[in-house]
Design a protein around this motif. Structure first.
Motif, PDB file in Angstrom:
ATOM      1  N   PHE B 242       0.826  -1.199   0.000  1.00  0.00           N
ATOM      2  CA  PHE B 242       0.000   0.000   0.000  1.00  0.00           C
ATOM      3  C   PHE B 242       0.870   1.262   0.000  1.00  0.00           C
ATOM      4  O   PHE B 242       0.724   2.125  -0.853  1.00  0.00           O
ATOM      5  CB  PHE B 242      -0.919   0.010   1.230  1.00  0.00           C
ATOM      6  CG  PHE B 242      -1.651   1.306   1.437  1.00  0.00           C
ATOM      7  CD1 PHE B 242      -2.816   1.566   0.733  1.00  0.00           C
ATOM      8  CD2 PHE B 242      -1.176   2.261   2.332  1.00  0.00           C
ATOM      9  CE1 PHE B 242      -3.495   2.771   0.913  1.00  0.00           C
ATOM     10  CE2 PHE B 242      -1.839   3.466   2.509  1.00  0.00           C
ATOM     11  CZ  PHE B 242      -3.003   3.718   1.801  1.00  0.00           C
ATOM     12  N   TYR B 246       0.710   4.716  -2.309  1.00  0.00           N
ATOM     13  CA  TYR B 246       0.190   5.934  -1.673  1.00  0.00           C
ATOM     14  C   TYR B 246       1.202   7.077  -1.812  1.00  0.00           C
ATOM     15  O   TYR B 246       0.846   8.203  -2.113  1.00  0.00           O
ATOM     16  CB  TYR B 246      -0.099   5.653  -0.198  1.00  0.00           C
ATOM     17  CG  TYR B 246      -0.759   6.800   0.526  1.00  0.00           C
ATOM     18  CD1 TYR B 246      -2.146   6.919   0.558  1.00  0.00           C
ATOM     19  CD2 TYR B 246       0.008   7.771   1.189  1.00  0.00           C
ATOM     20  CE1 TYR B 246      -2.752   7.970   1.220  1.00  0.00           C
ATOM     21  CE2 TYR B 246      -0.593   8.828   1.854  1.00  0.00           C
ATOM     22  CZ  TYR B 246      -1.973   8.917   1.865  1.00  0.00           C
ATOM     23  OH  TYR B 246      -2.577   9.965   2.518  1.00  0.00           O
ATOM     24  N   ALA B 251      -3.638   7.796  -3.186  1.00  0.00           N
ATOM     25  CA  ALA B 251      -4.563   6.729  -2.800  1.00  0.00           C
ATOM     26  C   ALA B 251      -5.391   6.234  -3.980  1.00  0.00           C
ATOM     27  O   ALA B 251      -5.992   5.173  -3.927  1.00  0.00           O
ATOM     28  CB  ALA B 251      -5.483   7.216  -1.682  1.00  0.00           C
ATOM     29  N   GLY B 253      -4.169   5.632  -6.997  1.00  0.00           N
ATOM     30  CA  GLY B 253      -3.347   4.895  -7.962  1.00  0.00           C
ATOM     31  C   GLY B 253      -3.231   5.628  -9.282  1.00  0.00           C
ATOM     32  O   GLY B 253      -3.494   5.066 -10.339  1.00  0.00           O
ATOM     33  N   ASP B 260      -3.541   1.296  -9.289  1.00  0.00           N
ATOM     34  CA  ASP B 260      -4.438   0.955  -8.182  1.00  0.00           C
ATOM     35  C   ASP B 260      -4.251  -0.515  -7.782  1.00  0.00           C
ATOM     36  O   ASP B 260      -4.442  -1.411  -8.589  1.00  0.00           O
ATOM     37  CB  ASP B 260      -5.882   1.209  -8.637  1.00  0.00           C
ATOM     38  CG  ASP B 260      -6.851   1.239  -7.472  1.00  0.00           C
ATOM     39  OD1 ASP B 260      -6.399   1.434  -6.328  1.00  0.00           O
ATOM     40  OD2 ASP B 260      -8.060   1.080  -7.721  1.00  0.00           O
ATOM     41  N   THR B 264      -4.979  -0.271  -2.075  1.00  0.00           N
ATOM     42  CA  THR B 264      -5.439   1.111  -2.248  1.00  0.00           C
ATOM     43  C   THR B 264      -6.947   1.137  -2.498  1.00  0.00           C
ATOM     44  O   THR B 264      -7.649   2.013  -1.989  1.00  0.00           O
ATOM     45  CB  THR B 264      -4.691   1.829  -3.398  1.00  0.00           C
ATOM     46  OG1 THR B 264      -4.494   0.916  -4.466  1.00  0.00           O
ATOM     47  CG2 THR B 264      -3.363   2.365  -2.941  1.00  0.00           C
ATOM     48  N   TYR B 267      -8.514   0.673   0.822  1.00  0.00           N
ATOM     49  CA  TYR B 267      -8.413   1.902   1.617  1.00  0.00           C
ATOM     50  C   TYR B 267      -9.471   2.920   1.195  1.00  0.00           C
ATOM     51  O   TYR B 267     -10.180   3.487   2.030  1.00  0.00           O
ATOM     52  CB  TYR B 267      -7.009   2.491   1.470  1.00  0.00           C
ATOM     53  CG  TYR B 267      -6.849   3.854   2.105  1.00  0.00           C
ATOM     54  CD1 TYR B 267      -6.747   3.994   3.487  1.00  0.00           C
ATOM     55  CD2 TYR B 267      -6.813   5.014   1.328  1.00  0.00           C
ATOM     56  CE1 TYR B 267      -6.624   5.231   4.077  1.00  0.00           C
ATOM     57  CE2 TYR B 267      -6.678   6.260   1.903  1.00  0.00           C
ATOM     58  CZ  TYR B 267      -6.581   6.367   3.280  1.00  0.00           C
ATOM     59  OH  TYR B 267      -6.457   7.604   3.859  1.00  0.00           O
ATOM     60  N   ARG B 268      -9.588   3.137  -0.115  1.00  0.00           N
ATOM     61  CA  ARG B 268     -10.567   4.131  -0.588  1.00  0.00           C
ATOM     62  C   ARG B 268     -11.988   3.702  -0.289  1.00  0.00           C
ATOM     63  O   ARG B 268     -12.823   4.499   0.102  1.00  0.00           O
ATOM     64  CB  ARG B 268     -10.426   4.333  -2.099  1.00  0.00           C
ATOM     65  CG  ARG B 268      -9.182   5.065  -2.534  1.00  0.00           C
ATOM     66  CD  ARG B 268      -9.372   5.618  -3.937  1.00  0.00           C
ATOM     67  NE  ARG B 268      -9.944   4.649  -4.848  1.00  0.00           N
ATOM     68  CZ  ARG B 268      -9.245   3.729  -5.503  1.00  0.00           C
ATOM     69  NH1 ARG B 268      -7.937   3.661  -5.342  1.00  0.00           N
ATOM     70  NH2 ARG B 268      -9.835   2.886  -6.307  1.00  0.00           N
TER      71      ARG B 268
END
Lengths: 277, 313
Positions: B242, B246, B251, B253, B260, B264, B267-268
């Motif tokens: 990650f 980042y 975030a 990508g 991406d 990530t 996370y999003r």
């Protein structure tokens, strides 16, 4: 016939290894020397030592960025987590090594399974848990996570170590009437020092460099760690290269210096998870 | 006296069990509460939907259904799997082949060997985030230490906006990460090579085996267990990456989600909330985490199966 061939092999080894070493050192060199230059010089002359030496980047990072606070926070979190990982982990490892039963083997496998499954996949529930405990935005949100994260490697390395100690030693202590606690604290802990330092270094690097959990759990300035501080400041300083490089150097230098002093232990510590796998 | 204590111990079998349990309990409690528990609860969470931190509405496998069929999710999800696989494969082949080469070079005795090993391993001690930011600056087209060197060498046509092109960003970021982690396979292979008996290698040399044959016919087969360990570590670490994305691509990508990864996307979706709503969808996030978990488990189980088979051979 053989000698020149081996020399030639050495020569090619030197060439390849030197080339790669330059590729490793070049970015680090560029980072550190340019962090002492004014912006103009960074662009005009990026590869030489600074002609107009300046500490502006560091001063700015230190004053706007509160690096004093970030360092204190990171050191606090790392030290508390490490102490508890070593204590809780070694206690469990001692029991797992000495207790011969199916149940203890199952527990051991349960612990070391964590070596293969990244804790990050459970982040959403960790966030919910930390919120339920009202720990978000405090350093105490990170510490229990790091301790849990340290358990697989601690039980893995320490149990293996204790199992290799001579069993007569334990028998003798028991004959002398020592309790398990006394054997653990007075006999096993002092003997276990090398294994404990391996576990400590492995976890120290993981915890010191962790960015994910501070990113997810911490916003408040008072609880920011170095990694989180770096990411926020780096965003602010996008166009001010002196400051951006100073921030990165500040984050990189302490660990690099420690590594140069203790490289053998660092290498052993970081690769510990793989040994005997 | 001795027999008396022994008998006392035997008769206190249960007391002994209790002692062991109390020794294990603190570790078990914290491990279950903050690691194993959340991992398993994420499986449950993936069956729910709802906004914010308490998805309460049970939807069965709807999140998974969306993930695989709804084009809004499907394209990102399959894209993330593809990018993560590429990211992993670049590590698997570039990082580990060079690691093996460096280890082989370092396995003979010569002056300065420790210095080389220390340098090669050094980036692995740094924060991934710091390394990512550092390379972003070095690859930057405006300052671009890399591009300055290329121009000085008369290779202006290769001075590209490395992180700005969709087809370049992912391989370049992967290579940055290789730069950082190459010390790991190097050191592990080195340990494996040192374990191979000198007599065996000496005997082969006397028989006139070339270094090349020596490597492929003697060292490589004996290294198989280490290769297995390196492979599984590479797999688990990189399917979970990650920080480097980042730092170097944000975030999302960038550019255009071309870097991406599963982490990530997770996370999003589950934590930061996808643009433009900005509200996390925890149920969907948990579904992505569960899929990642299944991919990892499949890989690990296959690995265990094949490494067992090798032992039996």
């Amino acid at each position: 016939m053989r000698a020149p061939k081996i020399k030639l092999q050495h020569l090619s080894a030197y060439i390849i290894l030197t080339l790669w070493s330059l590729i490793v050192l070049f970015p680090l060199w560029t980072l550190i020397i340019n962090s002492f230059k004014p912006q103009k010089d960074i662009f005009r002359d990026p590869f030489n030592l600074p002609k107009n030496f300046t500490l502006d980047g560091y001063k700015a990072a230190w004053s706007t960025g509160r690096f004093d606070l970030y360092f204190t926070n990171t050191i606090t979190v790392t030290l508390i987590s490490l102490t508890l990982i070593l204590f809780i982990g070694s206690l469990a490892a001692y029991a797992l090594a000495m207790w011969k039963s199916k149940f203890s083997i199952a527990l051991y496998i349960f612990f070391i399974a964590g070596l293969m499954i990244p804790i990050r996949l459970g982040t959403l529930d960790i966030v919910r848990l930390i919120k339920a405990l009202h720990l978000q935005d405090t350093l105490w949100s990170l510490i229990p996570i790091y301790i849990a994260m340290g358990m697989p490697i601690a039980t893995f390395v320490l149990t293996a170590f204790i199992k290799e100690l001579p069993s007569e030693m334990f028998d003798a202590a028991k004959v002398d009437g020592a309790s398990e606690w006394q054997i653990y604290s007075q006999l096993v802990i002092p003997l276990m020092r090398p294994a404990l330092s391996t576990v400590a270094i492995f976890n120290m690097i993981k915890i010191w460099n962790d960015f994910w959990f501070p990113l997810v759990l911490i916003r408040a300035e008072k609880s920011r760690t170095v990694a989180l501080g770096v990411s926020l400041l780096f965003g602010q300083y996008r166009t001010d290269w002196t400051r951006a490089l100073a921030v990165l150097s500040l984050a990189a230098l302490p660990i690099l210096i420690l590594y140069i002093l203790l490289s053998r232990e660092f290498i052993k510590g970081l690769t510990a998870g793989a040994v005997k796998g | 006296m001795a027999t008396f204590i022994k008998d006392k111990w035997m008769s206190n079998e249960n007391k002994r069990k209790l002692t062991w349990l109390t020794f294990i309990l603190p570790a078990l409690l914290i491990y279950v509460t903050f690691m194993a528990g959340p991992l398993f609860d994420s499986l449950r969470l993936s069956l729910y939907t709802g906004e914010g931190y308490n998805p309460t509405h049970f939807v069965g496998f709807q999140n998974y259904h969306n993930l695989f069929t709804n084009p809004l999710w499907r394209d990102k999800f399959l894209g993330a799997i593809k990018h993560t696989t590429i990211f992993f494969l670049i590590h698997m082949f570039v990082q580990n082949s060079f690691g093996l080469l460096f280890a082989n070079l370092l396995s003979t005795e010569f002056k300065g060997k420790t210095v080389y090993r220390t340098i090669i391993f050094a980036p692995a001690t740094l924060s991934v985030l710091v390394v990512g930011f550092l390379w972003t600056l070095i690859l930057n087209p405006q300052w671009g230490a890399v591009n300055q060197i290329l121009i000085a060498l008369g290779l202006k046509q290769f001075a590209l906006p490395w992180l700005g092109r969709e087809n370049l960003a992912l391989p370049i970021i992967s290579l940055t990460s290789v730069w950082q982690w190459i010390g790991m396979p190097t050191v592990l292979f080195l340990a494996g090579l040192i374990g191979i008996s000198d007599d065996l290698i000496e005997a082969a040399r006397i028989d006139g085996a070339s270094e090349w044959r020596l490597f492929w016919h003697i060292k490589f087969p004996l290294l198989k267990p280490v290769i297995g360990i390196v492979a599984i570590l590479t797999f688990v670490d990189n399917f979970n990456a990650f920080d480097v994305i980042y730092a170097m691509a944000g975030a999302k990508g960038e550019p255009a989600y071309s870097t991406d990864l599963l982490a990530t996307l997770f996370y999003r979706t589950g934590i930061a909330g996808e643009h433009p709503v900005g509200i996390p969808n925890m149920g969907m996030g948990a579904a992505i985490a569960t899929m990642t978990f299944l991919i990892l488990m499949t890989g690990v189980l296959l690995w265990l199966y094949f490494s067992r088979q090798q032992v039996n051979d």
